[in-house]
Scaffold this motif. Structure first.
Motif, PDB file in Angstrom:
ATOM      1  N   MET A  56     -20.624 -43.256   7.439  1.00  0.00           N
ATOM      2  CA  MET A  56     -21.776 -43.912   6.808  1.00  0.00           C
ATOM      3  C   MET A  56     -22.735 -42.872   6.239  1.00  0.00           C
ATOM      4  SD  MET A  56     -22.653 -47.298   9.095  1.00  0.00           S
ATOM      5  CE  MET A  56     -23.156 -46.392  10.532  1.00  0.00           C
ATOM      6  N   LEU A  57     -22.967 -41.787   6.979  1.00  0.00           N
ATOM      7  CA  LEU A  57     -23.854 -40.732   6.491  1.00  0.00           C
ATOM      8  C   LEU A  57     -23.267 -40.052   5.256  1.00  0.00           C
ATOM      9  CD1 LEU A  57     -25.022 -39.133   9.863  1.00  0.00           C
ATOM     10  CD2 LEU A  57     -26.350 -40.563   8.307  1.00  0.00           C
ATOM     11  N   VAL A  58     -21.954 -39.861   5.237  1.00  0.00           N
ATOM     12  CA  VAL A  58     -21.310 -39.243   4.070  1.00  0.00           C
ATOM     13  C   VAL A  58     -21.464 -40.143   2.844  1.00  0.00           C
ATOM     14  CG1 VAL A  58     -19.041 -38.622   3.116  1.00  0.00           C
ATOM     15  CG2 VAL A  58     -19.697 -37.830   5.382  1.00  0.00           C
ATOM     16  N   VAL A  59     -21.294 -41.428   3.017  1.00  0.00           N
ATOM     17  CA  VAL A  59     -21.431 -42.359   1.890  1.00  0.00           C
ATOM     18  C   VAL A  59     -22.855 -42.341   1.352  1.00  0.00           C
ATOM     19  CG1 VAL A  59     -21.424 -44.815   1.278  1.00  0.00           C
ATOM     20  CG2 VAL A  59     -19.524 -43.863   2.537  1.00  0.00           C
ATOM     21  N   VAL A  60     -23.829 -42.383   2.243  1.00  0.00           N
ATOM     22  CA  VAL A  60     -25.228 -42.380   1.807  1.00  0.00           C
ATOM     23  C   VAL A  60     -25.571 -41.072   1.104  1.00  0.00           C
ATOM     24  CG1 VAL A  60     -27.619 -42.389   2.637  1.00  0.00           C
ATOM     25  CG2 VAL A  60     -25.998 -44.053   3.522  1.00  0.00           C
ATOM     26  N   SER A  61     -25.133 -39.946   1.654  1.00  0.00           N
ATOM     27  CA  SER A  61     -25.453 -38.664   1.023  1.00  0.00           C
ATOM     28  C   SER A  61     -24.759 -38.521  -0.326  1.00  0.00           C
ATOM     29  CB  SER A  61     -25.075 -37.500   1.943  1.00  0.00           C
ATOM     30  OG  SER A  61     -23.673 -37.457   2.128  1.00  0.00           O
ATOM     31  N   SER A  62     -23.540 -39.030  -0.459  1.00  0.00           N
ATOM     32  CA  SER A  62     -22.864 -38.952  -1.760  1.00  0.00           C
ATOM     33  C   SER A  62     -23.549 -39.846  -2.785  1.00  0.00           C
ATOM     34  CB  SER A  62     -21.388 -39.320  -1.618  1.00  0.00           C
ATOM     35  OG  SER A  62     -21.247 -40.669  -1.229  1.00  0.00           O
ATOM     36  N   LYS A  63     -24.062 -40.992  -2.377  1.00  0.00           N
ATOM     37  CA  LYS A  63     -24.816 -41.858  -3.290  1.00  0.00           C
ATOM     38  C   LYS A  63     -26.085 -41.153  -3.760  1.00  0.00           C
ATOM     39  CE  LYS A  63     -22.664 -45.910  -3.259  1.00  0.00           C
ATOM     40  NZ  LYS A  63     -22.350 -46.737  -4.393  1.00  0.00           N
ATOM     41  N   ILE A  64     -26.763 -40.465  -2.864  1.00  0.00           N
ATOM     42  CA  ILE A  64     -27.979 -39.736  -3.226  1.00  0.00           C
ATOM     43  C   ILE A  64     -27.642 -38.602  -4.187  1.00  0.00           C
ATOM     44  CG2 ILE A  64     -29.773 -38.205  -2.318  1.00  0.00           C
ATOM     45  CD1 ILE A  64     -29.806 -39.989   0.192  1.00  0.00           C
ATOM     46  N   ALA A  65     -26.569 -37.868  -3.916  1.00  0.00           N
ATOM     47  CA  ALA A  65     -26.157 -36.777  -4.800  1.00  0.00           C
ATOM     48  C   ALA A  65     -25.789 -37.313  -6.178  1.00  0.00           C
ATOM     49  CB  ALA A  65     -24.975 -36.022  -4.195  1.00  0.00           C
ATOM     50  N   LEU A  66     -25.110 -38.436  -6.241  1.00  0.00           N
ATOM     51  CA  LEU A  66     -24.747 -39.053  -7.516  1.00  0.00           C
ATOM     52  C   LEU A  66     -25.995 -39.464  -8.291  1.00  0.00           C
ATOM     53  CD1 LEU A  66     -22.544 -40.193  -9.406  1.00  0.00           C
ATOM     54  CD2 LEU A  66     -22.701 -42.316  -8.097  1.00  0.00           C
ATOM     55  N   SER A  67     -26.958 -40.030  -7.601  1.00  0.00           N
ATOM     56  CA  SER A  67     -28.201 -40.437  -8.250  1.00  0.00           C
ATOM     57  C   SER A  67     -28.946 -39.230  -8.815  1.00  0.00           C
ATOM     58  CB  SER A  67     -29.083 -41.184  -7.245  1.00  0.00           C
ATOM     59  OG  SER A  67     -30.314 -41.516  -7.823  1.00  0.00           O
ATOM     60  N   ASN A  68     -29.000 -38.145  -8.036  1.00  0.00           N
ATOM     61  CA  ASN A  68     -29.662 -36.930  -8.524  1.00  0.00           C
ATOM     62  C   ASN A  68     -28.944 -36.345  -9.733  1.00  0.00           C
ATOM     63  OD1 ASN A  68     -31.633 -37.085  -6.564  1.00  0.00           O
ATOM     64  ND2 ASN A  68     -30.565 -35.732  -5.147  1.00  0.00           N
ATOM     65  N   SER A  69     -27.627 -36.361  -9.720  1.00  0.00           N
ATOM     66  CA  SER A  69     -26.849 -35.840 -10.848  1.00  0.00           C
ATOM     67  C   SER A  69     -27.083 -36.680 -12.096  1.00  0.00           C
ATOM     68  CB  SER A  69     -25.363 -35.831 -10.511  1.00  0.00           C
ATOM     69  OG  SER A  69     -25.113 -34.969  -9.441  1.00  0.00           O
ATOM     70  N   GLN A  70     -27.152 -37.985 -11.937  1.00  0.00           N
ATOM     71  CA  GLN A  70     -27.418 -38.853 -13.083  1.00  0.00           C
ATOM     72  C   GLN A  70     -28.814 -38.588 -13.645  1.00  0.00           C
ATOM     73  OE1 GLN A  70     -26.691 -42.788 -11.536  1.00  0.00           O
ATOM     74  NE2 GLN A  70     -24.582 -42.801 -12.301  1.00  0.00           N
ATOM     75  N   HIS A  71     -29.779 -38.336 -12.774  1.00  0.00           N
ATOM     76  CA  HIS A  71     -31.138 -38.041 -13.219  1.00  0.00           C
ATOM     77  C   HIS A  71     -31.168 -36.736 -14.008  1.00  0.00           C
ATOM     78  CE1 HIS A  71     -35.485 -38.028 -13.229  1.00  0.00           C
ATOM     79  NE2 HIS A  71     -35.477 -36.814 -12.715  1.00  0.00           N
ATOM     80  N   LEU A  73     -28.644 -35.366 -15.601  1.00  0.00           N
ATOM     81  CA  LEU A  73     -27.918 -35.594 -16.845  1.00  0.00           C
ATOM     82  C   LEU A  73     -28.812 -36.287 -17.871  1.00  0.00           C
ATOM     83  CD1 LEU A  73     -25.263 -35.558 -18.446  1.00  0.00           C
ATOM     84  CD2 LEU A  73     -24.747 -37.786 -17.420  1.00  0.00           C
ATOM     85  N   GLN A  74     -29.573 -37.254 -17.438  1.00  0.00           N
ATOM     86  CA  GLN A  74     -30.481 -37.956 -18.348  1.00  0.00           C
ATOM     87  C   GLN A  74     -31.550 -36.993 -18.864  1.00  0.00           C
ATOM     88  OE1 GLN A  74     -32.398 -41.314 -16.564  1.00  0.00           O
ATOM     89  NE2 GLN A  74     -33.168 -42.099 -18.507  1.00  0.00           N
ATOM     90  N   HIS A  75     -32.059 -36.132 -17.992  1.00  0.00           N
ATOM     91  CA  HIS A  75     -33.067 -35.157 -18.397  1.00  0.00           C
ATOM     92  C   HIS A  75     -32.482 -34.198 -19.440  1.00  0.00           C
ATOM     93  CE1 HIS A  75     -36.572 -32.602 -18.104  1.00  0.00           C
ATOM     94  NE2 HIS A  75     -35.800 -31.565 -17.817  1.00  0.00           N
ATOM     95  N   LEU A  76     -31.249 -33.724 -19.209  1.00  0.00           N
ATOM     96  CA  LEU A  76     -30.602 -32.820 -20.165  1.00  0.00           C
ATOM     97  C   LEU A  76     -30.322 -33.516 -21.497  1.00  0.00           C
ATOM     98  CD1 LEU A  76     -28.125 -30.861 -17.889  1.00  0.00           C
ATOM     99  CD2 LEU A  76     -30.192 -29.995 -18.979  1.00  0.00           C
ATOM    100  N   ASP A  77     -29.920 -34.775 -21.446  1.00  0.00           N
ATOM    101  CA  ASP A  77     -29.692 -35.531 -22.684  1.00  0.00           C
ATOM    102  C   ASP A  77     -30.982 -35.651 -23.498  1.00  0.00           C
ATOM    103  OD1 ASP A  77     -26.989 -35.902 -22.376  1.00  0.00           O
ATOM    104  OD2 ASP A  77     -27.171 -37.901 -21.478  1.00  0.00           O
ATOM    105  N   ASN A  78     -32.093 -35.875 -22.806  1.00  0.00           N
ATOM    106  CA  ASN A  78     -33.386 -35.958 -23.506  1.00  0.00           C
ATOM    107  C   ASN A  78     -33.740 -34.616 -24.140  1.00  0.00           C
ATOM    108  OD1 ASN A  78     -33.746 -38.637 -22.868  1.00  0.00           O
ATOM    109  ND2 ASN A  78     -34.973 -38.221 -21.051  1.00  0.00           N
TER     110      ASN A  78
END
Length: 124
Positions: A56-71, A73-78
């Protein structure tokens, strides 16, 4: 009519005598209220709970890492979009500054003139 009675007699069969079943006593098994767990079962439960918690901790941490990576990526696209817009604006300014009418105006203000005899065409 005699034949009708004969047909009825042939189809009717005597009913066999069935005796009533004798009442039997039903044995009920006694069920113990609580089953004791062995030490191996306890160990399995503890290990299973620990593995489940880690997953469960691995799933939550991977979701957080994915969210940070998407953020990011959006910043770099801008930033890329802003740089492209800036490049487009600068290219447009270069085109305006290199226009022949503007260069002619600047040359006349400085007292220069265009003589066709002094023009050479150079090709590569």
């Amino acid at each position: 009519m005699a034949q009708n009675n004969l047909a009825r007699k042939l189809t009717e069969q005597p009913k066999p005598y069935v005796s009533k079943p004798e009442p039997t006593s039903i044995k009920r098994a006694s069920i113990s209220k609580a089953l004791k767990l062995s030490s191996f079962e306890k160990l399995l439960i503890v290990c299973g709970s620990a593995i489940l918690t880690v997953l469960m901790l691995v799933v939550v941490s991977s979701k957080i890492a994915l969210s940070n990576s998407q953020h990011e990526l959006q910043h770099l696209d801008n930033r890329i979009t802003n740089v492209r817009n800036s490049n487009t604006n600068l290219k447009q300014q270069i085109g305006e500054l290199q226009s022949s009418t503007r260069l002619d105006k600047i040359a006349h203000k400085s007292g220069m003139s265009l003589k066709n005899a002094n023009i050479r065409n150079v090709t590569k």
